[in-house]
Design a protein around this motif. Structure first.
Motif, mmCIF file in Angstrom:
data_model
loop_
_atom_site.group_PDB
_atom_site.id
_atom_site.type_symbol
_atom_site.label_atom_id
_atom_site.label_comp_id
_atom_site.label_asym_id
_atom_site.label_seq_id
_atom_site.Cartn_x
_atom_site.Cartn_y
_atom_site.Cartn_z
ATOM 1 N N ASP A 137 -2.400 98.243 -23.886
ATOM 2 C CA ASP A 137 -2.168 99.582 -24.402
ATOM 3 C C ASP A 137 -1.865 99.500 -25.897
ATOM 4 O OD1 ASP A 137 -2.434 100.258 -21.771
ATOM 5 O OD2 ASP A 137 -0.340 100.853 -21.470
ATOM 6 N N ALA A 138 -2.270 100.532 -26.635
ATOM 7 C CA ALA A 138 -2.121 100.496 -28.093
ATOM 8 C C ALA A 138 -2.184 101.914 -28.647
ATOM 9 C CB ALA A 138 -3.235 99.641 -28.719
ATOM 10 N N PRO A 139 -1.680 102.132 -29.869
ATOM 11 C CA PRO A 139 -1.864 103.441 -30.503
ATOM 12 C C PRO A 139 -3.354 103.736 -30.688
ATOM 13 C CG PRO A 139 -0.163 102.184 -31.638
ATOM 14 C CD PRO A 139 -0.833 101.233 -30.682
ATOM 15 N N TYR A 140 -3.769 104.898 -30.222
ATOM 16 C CA TYR A 140 -5.186 105.258 -30.297
ATOM 17 C C TYR A 140 -5.355 106.717 -30.713
ATOM 18 C CZ TYR A 140 -10.053 105.972 -28.864
ATOM 19 O OH TYR A 140 -11.385 106.282 -28.852
ATOM 20 N N THR A 141 -5.031 107.651 -29.838
ATOM 21 C CA THR A 141 -5.247 109.057 -30.184
ATOM 22 C C THR A 141 -4.333 109.506 -31.318
ATOM 23 O OG1 THR A 141 -3.718 109.738 -28.438
ATOM 24 C CG2 THR A 141 -6.045 109.664 -27.871
ATOM 25 N N MET A 142 -3.141 108.920 -31.438
ATOM 26 C CA MET A 142 -2.214 109.297 -32.509
ATOM 27 C C MET A 142 -2.212 108.290 -33.651
ATOM 28 S SD MET A 142 -0.948 112.185 -31.741
ATOM 29 C CE MET A 142 0.422 112.289 -32.893
ATOM 30 N N GLN A 148 -1.246 112.902 -42.340
ATOM 31 C CA GLN A 148 -1.502 114.296 -41.991
ATOM 32 C C GLN A 148 -0.198 115.089 -41.956
ATOM 33 O OE1 GLN A 148 -3.989 114.841 -38.551
ATOM 34 N NE2 GLN A 148 -5.362 113.162 -39.112
ATOM 35 N N ALA A 149 -0.267 116.317 -42.393
ATOM 36 C CA ALA A 149 0.914 117.164 -42.477
ATOM 37 C C ALA A 149 1.608 117.271 -41.123
ATOM 38 C CB ALA A 149 0.516 118.553 -42.967
ATOM 39 N N GLY A 150 2.909 117.057 -41.137
ATOM 40 C CA GLY A 150 3.688 117.158 -39.914
ATOM 41 C C GLY A 150 3.771 115.892 -39.111
ATOM 42 N N LEU A 151 2.983 114.873 -39.486
ATOM 43 C CA LEU A 151 2.982 113.632 -38.713
ATOM 44 C C LEU A 151 3.498 112.440 -39.514
ATOM 45 C CD1 LEU A 151 -0.486 113.932 -36.934
ATOM 46 C CD2 LEU A 151 1.748 114.455 -35.985
ATOM 47 N N GLU A 152 3.992 112.721 -40.741
ATOM 48 C CA GLU A 152 4.355 111.623 -41.633
ATOM 49 C C GLU A 152 5.419 110.702 -41.040
ATOM 50 O OE1 GLU A 152 4.446 114.816 -42.346
ATOM 51 O OE2 GLU A 152 3.352 115.281 -44.182
ATOM 52 N N ASN A 153 6.336 111.259 -40.279
ATOM 53 C CA ASN A 153 7.444 110.459 -39.760
ATOM 54 C C ASN A 153 7.314 110.154 -38.276
ATOM 55 O OD1 ASN A 153 8.856 110.439 -42.272
ATOM 56 N ND2 ASN A 153 9.472 112.572 -41.887
ATOM 57 N N GLU A 154 6.161 110.442 -37.729
ATOM 58 C CA GLU A 154 5.963 110.218 -36.309
ATOM 59 C C GLU A 154 5.690 108.739 -36.035
ATOM 60 O OE1 GLU A 154 6.049 112.228 -33.638
ATOM 61 O OE2 GLU A 154 6.731 113.922 -34.854
ATOM 62 N N PHE A 155 6.199 108.267 -34.928
ATOM 63 C CA PHE A 155 5.882 106.920 -34.464
ATOM 64 C C PHE A 155 4.767 107.058 -33.426
ATOM 65 C CE2 PHE A 155 10.325 106.729 -35.792
ATOM 66 C CZ PHE A 155 10.263 105.681 -36.697
ATOM 67 N N PRO A 156 3.617 106.450 -33.660
ATOM 68 C CA PRO A 156 2.471 106.703 -32.777
ATOM 69 C C PRO A 156 2.701 106.212 -31.352
ATOM 70 C CG PRO A 156 1.991 104.893 -34.274
ATOM 71 C CD PRO A 156 3.281 105.495 -34.730
ATOM 72 N N GLU A 157 2.383 107.075 -30.423
ATOM 73 C CA GLU A 157 2.469 106.703 -29.022
ATOM 74 C C GLU A 157 1.370 105.699 -28.670
ATOM 75 O OE1 GLU A 157 2.301 110.161 -26.612
ATOM 76 O OE2 GLU A 157 4.062 111.109 -27.538
ATOM 77 N N TYR A 158 1.642 104.913 -27.661
ATOM 78 C CA TYR A 158 0.661 103.970 -27.140
ATOM 79 C C TYR A 158 -0.133 104.651 -26.029
ATOM 80 C CZ TYR A 158 2.738 99.842 -29.407
ATOM 81 O OH TYR A 158 3.181 98.920 -30.306
#
Length: 562
Positions: A137-142, A148-158
């Motif tokens: 499993d790995a970060p893919y869709t995120m 991108q606006a609103g996602l700067e501090n997001e940790f990508p889901e696997y």
């Protein structure tokens, strides 16, 4: 206070100099030698993705993965290669390529260049497919959305592999539709390192990758796999011959753009560490495989069994049958020169007095996972000297910087036809299994310059198609020389070819994945923890769940490889 005043004065004077030197600040900030991202030519971005993607795969397939699937073993600095002692492994380099590739796609969209979009979609699929193949499993869709606006501090889901593999397949299908038009508008051929702007060849490559990934999911999504492979087969668009292998040449100007074991850059020590593994070599010799001499070199000094010898072992080597008093061994470079002059070297031993047999063959390999591989076959110069005269080295091709067989190959026509042979063996509607199998073997022999030996080789009862999956996968494993990642993934999926662990094996089975690395554990801990929880731990539980033997989704519930 005085310091602050001096700083203020300096800044003021610097500002005045700037304004008097230029009409506007814009002129200062403009780099006349730079390229704005908004003006980047998609052609210039393609090599930055294509070359490292190919060399990364070669470095794995010629490096540690060759040890894992027992193509080779090392007798110096060997634990990672022979025993899967990898530790935590980061995927930063792969995601760096994906970011560059995403920029390629954006610029292709902005400039209306469909061909370049197709290239980007293909490379995205190839790289994400490789990441999930290796780690799970790995970060893919995120992934790749940090700007991108609103996602700067997001940790990508696997994402689960159950999501990633269909995503890879869908992007490949979209790329195939682009290439099917034949449109290569705007491409500068020199920057397309794989096919020089040939849309038809990209279409073949994309469809061939579809075959690879449909077969990858065949145990978990069998109906999708069957329909997809039959569709590609019926299109007739896939790699058809050895001259269509997807590979790039090395430049050879420096260590970074040369074959990994080029002896010009490390006095040959890296080259001399790598030895054939008996798991592969024994089969090559048993089958009279013509590739053996292309890949490996005969031992410098061959053991001769001699029961009349009054001592257990000759004290010195023999040159053309005559003892060379005082000489136990030559260095590698000395052997090369002397053997090239026509000399032969042997050393006699008496098994009755020695109490064991030595390997007297012309080609000698290392058994897998030895405790002390540098001492094998009674090496007189053990330790880290890497001068074992009684074990074969790689052939002299692999000393070079570039040229000839020294290519970073990422997919071959041979692999494609082994996939079709397996599909036919399963009963899917893709033609005749034996025909595909024979073509796969033929194309591999052609790739390695021994195509004229096909008729003799294929008639060997141990090689000829016998209707079994084991025969197909074994020959596919042999043919994956320098692209060993594919054999690793096939072995996980099928349990073939049969490979045994050795005396120094860290666990009872061969590893099945890379472990998530420190970057993810330190900076994306919550998400990587969720991915680790989805692994199936059956071996090596004392190591924790993030270990090399934990099964990812693609092999969970299949009973393979154990």
């Amino acid at each position: 206070m005085k310091t602050s005043i001096h700083i203020f004065k300096s800044v003021f004077l610097l500002s005045m100099m700037v304004f008097t030197a230029c009409d506007t600040l814009d002129e200062i900030n403009e780099n006349p030698n730079g390229v704005s991202p908004s003006d980047a030519n998609p052609n210039l971005l393609m090599p930055s993705v294509m070359r490292p993607a190919a060399t990364n795969i070669l470095n794995l397939g010629y490096g540690d993965m060759a040890g894992t699937v027992q193509h080779t073993q090392k007798d110096g600095w060997f634990t990672g290669h022979n025993q899967s002692d990898w530790g935590l492994r980061d995927w930063t380099g792969w995601y760096d390529l994906l970011r560059t590739n995403r920029f390629l796609y954006q610029r292709a969209e902005e400039t209306g260049l469909e061909f370049h979009k197709g290239v980007s979609l293909t490379m995205k699929s190839f790289i994400f497919g490789t990441v999930t193949d290796l780690w799970g499993d790995a970060p893919y869709t995120m992934a790749l959305k940090g700007d991108q606006a609103g996602l700067e501090n997001e940790f990508p889901e696997y994402d689960s592999q159950e999501v990633i593999y269909p995503g890879v397949i869908n992007d490949l299908k979209a790329a195939a539709q682009i290439f099917a038009t034949g449109n290569n508008e705007g491409v500068i051929p020199e920057y397309d390192l794989y096919f020089g702007g040939n849309a038809t060849m990209w279409h073949k490559f994309t469809n061939s990758l579809l075959l690879r990934y449909y077969m990858r999911i065949s145990e978990k999504m069998p109906e999708m796999a069957r329909q997809g492979i039959e569709e590609v087969y019926n299109s007739g668009v896939y790699l058809m011959g050895a001259d269509e292998d997807v590979a790039i040449d090395y430049i050879g100007a420096s260590a970074g753009d040369s074959w990994p074991s080029a002896t010009d850059f490390d006095a040959g020590s890296n080259f001399r560490r790598i030895k054939p593994c008996n798991t592969l070599l024994d089969r090559l010799l048993d089958y009279d495989d013509p590739r053996v001499g292309v890949w490996f070199r005969p031992v410098h000094c061959r053991w001769v069994e001699d029961t009349s010898l009054p001592v257990a072992v000759d004290p010195y080597i023999r040159e053309n049958g005559q003892i060379l008093n005082g000489v136990v061994s030559f260095q590698d470079i000395q052997y090369l020169d002397r053997i090239a002059e026509g000399n032969t070297y042997t050393r006699h031993y008496n098994p009755d007095l020695l109490g064991r047999q030595l390997d007297t063959r012309e080609y000698v390999g290392l058994p897998p996972m030895l405790q002390g591989p540098s001492d094998h076959n009674l090496n007189p110069t053990g330790g880290q000297q890497l001068e074992n005269q009684h074990v074969s080295q790689l052939s002299d091709h692999y000393r070079g910087r570039s040229g000839g067989f020294l290519k970073a190959r990422i997919m071959s026509a041979s692999e494609v036809h082994f996939i079709l042979a397996e599909a036919a063996q399963r009963g899917w509607s893709v033609g005749d299994a034996e025909t595909h199998y024979n073509n796969a073997v033929r194309y591999s022999l052609q790739t390695w310059g021994v195509g004229d030996d096909f008729d003799t080789y294929i008639q060997n009862p141990q090689v000829a198609y016998d209707g079994s999956l084991e025969r197909i996968i074994e020959q596919k494993w042999i043919a994956s020389w320098t692209t060993a990642t594919e054999s690793w993934f096939d072995w996980r999926r099928t349990g073939f070819p049969e490979m045994n662990v050795g005396e120094a094996a860290p666990e009872s089975q061969i590893a099945v994945r890379f472990t998530y690395g420190n970057n993810e554990i330190n900076f994306n801990a919550q998400q990587v923890a969720k991915a680790i929880e989805r692994l199936e731990v059956t071996i090596g539980a004392n190591r924790g769940p993030n270990n090399q033997w934990a099964k990812p989704w693609i092999i969970q519930g299949t009973g393979k490889p154990w």
